[in-house]
Structure formats: structure tokens, C-alpha cells
Design an enzyme around this catalytic site. Structure first.
Site, PDB file in Angstrom:
ATOM      1  N   SER A 189       0.798  -1.233   0.000  1.00 31.69           N
ATOM      2  CA  SER A 189       0.000   0.000   0.000  1.00 31.69           C
ATOM      3  C   SER A 189       0.830   1.282   0.000  1.00 31.69           C
ATOM      4  O   SER A 189       0.280   2.363  -0.229  1.00 31.69           O
ATOM      5  CB  SER A 189      -0.951   0.021   1.200  1.00 31.69           C
ATOM      6  OG  SER A 189      -2.041  -0.846   0.977  1.00 31.69           O
ATOM      7  N   LYS A 196       0.465   3.359  -3.063  1.00 31.64           N
ATOM      8  CA  LYS A 196      -0.669   4.257  -3.279  1.00 31.64           C
ATOM      9  C   LYS A 196      -0.229   5.726  -3.292  1.00 31.64           C
ATOM     10  O   LYS A 196      -0.871   6.568  -3.916  1.00 31.64           O
ATOM     11  CB  LYS A 196      -1.725   4.027  -2.197  1.00 31.64           C
ATOM     12  CG  LYS A 196      -2.354   2.636  -2.241  1.00 31.64           C
ATOM     13  CD  LYS A 196      -3.211   2.363  -1.013  1.00 31.64           C
ATOM     14  CE  LYS A 196      -3.805   0.952  -1.059  1.00 31.64           C
ATOM     15  NZ  LYS A 196      -4.561   0.604   0.155  1.00 31.64           N
ATOM     16  N   TYR A 210      -3.658  -2.205 -10.339  1.00 32.60           N
ATOM     17  CA  TYR A 210      -3.549  -2.023  -8.891  1.00 32.60           C
ATOM     18  C   TYR A 210      -2.738  -3.153  -8.253  1.00 32.60           C
ATOM     19  O   TYR A 210      -1.892  -2.918  -7.381  1.00 32.60           O
ATOM     20  CB  TYR A 210      -4.943  -1.956  -8.276  1.00 32.60           C
ATOM     21  CG  TYR A 210      -4.935  -1.890  -6.775  1.00 32.60           C
ATOM     22  CD1 TYR A 210      -4.555  -0.723  -6.115  1.00 32.60           C
ATOM     23  CD2 TYR A 210      -5.303  -2.987  -6.008  1.00 32.60           C
ATOM     24  CE1 TYR A 210      -4.535  -0.654  -4.726  1.00 32.60           C
ATOM     25  CE2 TYR A 210      -5.292  -2.931  -4.620  1.00 32.60           C
ATOM     26  CZ  TYR A 210      -4.908  -1.770  -3.998  1.00 32.60           C
ATOM     27  OH  TYR A 210      -4.884  -1.710  -2.625  1.00 32.60           O
ATOM     28  N   TYR A 238      -4.010   3.001   7.951  1.00 33.08           N
ATOM     29  CA  TYR A 238      -5.253   2.270   8.164  1.00 33.08           C
ATOM     30  C   TYR A 238      -5.983   2.825   9.395  1.00 33.08           C
ATOM     31  O   TYR A 238      -6.070   4.028   9.569  1.00 33.08           O
ATOM     32  CB  TYR A 238      -4.979   0.759   8.282  1.00 33.08           C
ATOM     33  CG  TYR A 238      -4.088   0.214   7.191  1.00 33.08           C
ATOM     34  CD1 TYR A 238      -4.462   0.320   5.852  1.00 33.08           C
ATOM     35  CD2 TYR A 238      -2.872  -0.386   7.485  1.00 33.08           C
ATOM     36  CE1 TYR A 238      -3.656  -0.174   4.835  1.00 33.08           C
ATOM     37  CE2 TYR A 238      -2.052  -0.890   6.473  1.00 33.08           C
ATOM     38  CZ  TYR A 238      -2.450  -0.780   5.156  1.00 33.08           C
ATOM     39  OH  TYR A 238      -1.638  -1.263   4.160  1.00 33.08           O
ATOM     40  N   VAL A 281       1.304  -3.715   3.990  1.00 28.10           N
ATOM     41  CA  VAL A 281       1.261  -4.996   4.685  1.00 28.10           C
ATOM     42  C   VAL A 281       2.460  -5.881   4.356  1.00 28.10           C
ATOM     43  O   VAL A 281       2.600  -6.967   4.920  1.00 28.10           O
ATOM     44  CB  VAL A 281      -0.060  -5.765   4.396  1.00 28.10           C
ATOM     45  CG1 VAL A 281      -1.248  -5.025   4.964  1.00 28.10           C
ATOM     46  CG2 VAL A 281      -0.225  -6.030   2.911  1.00 28.10           C
TER      47      VAL A 281
END
Length: 304
Positions: free
Chosen positions: A63, A66, A188, A240, A258
Site C-alpha cells: 500500500s 498508493k 492495482y 489504516y 502490509v
């Protein structure tokens, strides 16, 4: 600032702690990583790199990627982007469908999966070859050509992408995904599979520590205002459901993944990357957060 001495001391202290947390297993390829890997790297705008431990070992950034896709899309689309994706913490799991239903297909922020899929969708609309454009952007930011998608991880991501597919199709029903959902999820999944070391990751975040300018190429990736806003979203939404606690403990804008990585910036001074695959219940690196908390305490410097 004697960065090498500081991070070496922190590394030794954290190495002595009782291991806590476990590696991500919902994507099988991530479960194969050595849980006791641990590396720290600090990069400065002057081109200095300081590292300790496994800081040259590559890992799946997940992530954290992103941030890169958002950094490509936001400067092109501008403020109208926020009509499609919000800027608030979600308060729900990163792959939750619940909020999307009550908020009519508009994700809370670009760092939960739904929001990242919207950003990836816009990248597909902007770039004829989005995967090539993305990897080129990351290589330029990291000042390294030795950065690639991990094909094994990407394949594993795609094979276990049912929830992301559901998020994509649900948002498409509201008109918030413009391209083919499978194509969006493919890009993605590859985005999340990018493999980098702490050295490369710390270097790649320097443009955000330098107010939107790549310190190596002097290319302005985004305006100072856009950089400020992206850093603000990292601070409030980058970890998160633990973003508030990270801001409380560490006090830096950053993003976790992660795969066990965390990248964070000290505006105008440095960027830091930590990798330790053991995760807490929120999906963040236990040792990574501990390392960064000790770092900002040791140097007496955060954004607060």
C-alpha cells in the site's frame, strides 16, 4: 545530525525486543517472507543515504505504492479529484464495502483500497501504458533503474482479488470507476507488488520531504500546495485504522504497507524507510512504528 549513529542505536535496541506480530498471510506470496527481517534507511535531500540491517533487501511495498499513483494523478487532475475520493480517515477496515454503500460509492480517502482503486482508474485514463508509466515514475523518484514489479506477488494479488473486484464493480455502479474493472485491478495488483529496498524507498519519498520537487532531477512533481496536502493525507490516513495513534506516537506523515514497510518524511530534512514484516492487528509493522517513534523522540523533531 549523526544519522548513522542514531539509527544504529535504535536498530540495536529494537532488535533486542521480544518479537511481536505476524506476517501478512492473506496474500500467499507475502507469507513466505522472513518474519525477522529488519532494516532502516534515512535519505537526505543532499543525496546522503544512511542504512542499517536489511536496508538493501527488496520487499513488496504494497500500500505504500498508493502514494506514488496519487502523486501521478493529483497534479494532473487537480482539486476536482476530491469530488471522487474523500480526504477523511475511514474508521473502517481498508477493504470495507460498508462505507461505500452509505456514501454512494465515494471512498473516504485515497489510501484505503476503494480510494486507491479510484486513483488507479484515473491513472488508466491518463496513461496509455499505466504500468510502464508507474514504474518509470518510481524509478525516477528513487533515482534507481533497478526497480520492478514482483511478478509472483502480482499473480498472487490477482488470484486473491475478489474483494477488490467487488469494490471496483460497486463503485462502477455509481459511476466512480470509468475503466474496465478487471483492468483497474490488474494495474492495482501490479502497483502493490513493486519491490523496493529501504534505501530505494527512503530515496523515493524525498520529493515529498522537498515540497514536491525531485532533488535529483530538479523536476517539480507537484506544487508546494499539493505536496502539503498529500502529506496531510498521509498523516491522517496513511496507517489504516491506526493513523491517529501513529500521529500521536511518531508525528510524521507516512504510509505503511502490509509487506512490513513504512516510509515517512521529516519535511525539508529527510525521509525514512523501515522494513519489518511482523504486523499488528491493524496491518502495520510493529517494529517499524517502534523504530520511528524512537527516532522522532531521539532527534527531538517531528512536524509538531
Amino acid at each position: 545530525m549523526d544519522w548513522k549513529k542514531i539509527i544504529t542505536e535504535i536498530y540495536d535496541e529494537c532488535r533486542a525486543l521480544e518479537p511481536s506480530g505476524s506476517v501478512a498471510s492473506y496474500i500467499p506470496a507475502l507469507a513466505e517472507v522472513n518474519p525477522d527481517s529488519y532494516g532502516i534507511a534515512v535519505a537526505t535531500p543532499h543525496g546522503d543515504i544512511f542504512g542499517v540491517g536489511d536496508f538493501d533487501v527488496k520487499f513488496s511495498i504494497q500500500s505504500i505504492s498508493k502514494v506514488f499513483s496519487l502523486s501521478m494523478v493529483y497534479p494532473v487532475i487537480g482539486a476536482s479529484l476530491w469530488e471522487s475520493v474523500g480526504r477523511e480517515p475511514s474508521g473502517n477496515p481498508f477493504n470495507s464495502l460498508t462505507q461505500l454503500e452509505t456514501e454512494h460509492g465515494k471512498p473516504r480517502n485515497p489510501f484505503i483500497n476503494a480510494g486507491a482503486l479510484v486513483i488507479t482508474d484515473r491513472l488508466l485514463s491518463l496513461e496509455e501504458r499505466p504500468k510502464d508509466a508507474l514504474i518509470d515514475f518510481v524509478r525516477s523518484a528513487a533515482n534507481s533503474d533497478d526497480i520492478y514489479f514482483d511478478k509472483k506477488v502480482a499473480k498472487s494479488e490477482i488470484e486473491h482479488s475478489n474483494r477488490n473486484m467487488a469494490l471496483g464493480y460497486f463503485m462502477k455502479s455509481f459511476g466512480n470507476i470509468h475503466n474496465d474493472v478487471e483492468a483497474v485491478v490488474d494495474v492495482y495488483s501490479h502497483q502493490c507488488s513493486i519491490s523496493m529496498s529501504c534505501r530505494e524507498l527512503a530515496t523515493s519519498f524525498l520529493f515529498l520531504a522537498c515540497h514536491g520537487e525531485n532533488p535529483f532531477t530538479r523536476q517539480r512533481i507537484m506544487t508546494k500546495s499539493q505536496s502539503k496536502r498529500l502529506n496531510a493525507i498521509m498523516l491522517t490516513c496513511g496507517f489504516y485504522d491506526e493513523s491517529g495513534d501513529f500521529a500521536f506516537r511518531v508525528g510524521l506523515p507516512g504510509k505503511s504497507g502490509v509487506g512490513g514497510g513504512i516510509a515517512a518524511i521529516i519535511p525539508g530534512k529527510a525521509s525514512v524507510a523501515v522494513w519489518s514484516p511482523r504486523l499488528n492487528k491493524y496491518g502495520n509493522s510493529v517494529l517499524g512504528i517502534e523504530t520511528l517513534e524512537r527516532l522522532t523522540t531521539r532527534i527531538g523533531n517531528s512536524i509538531f
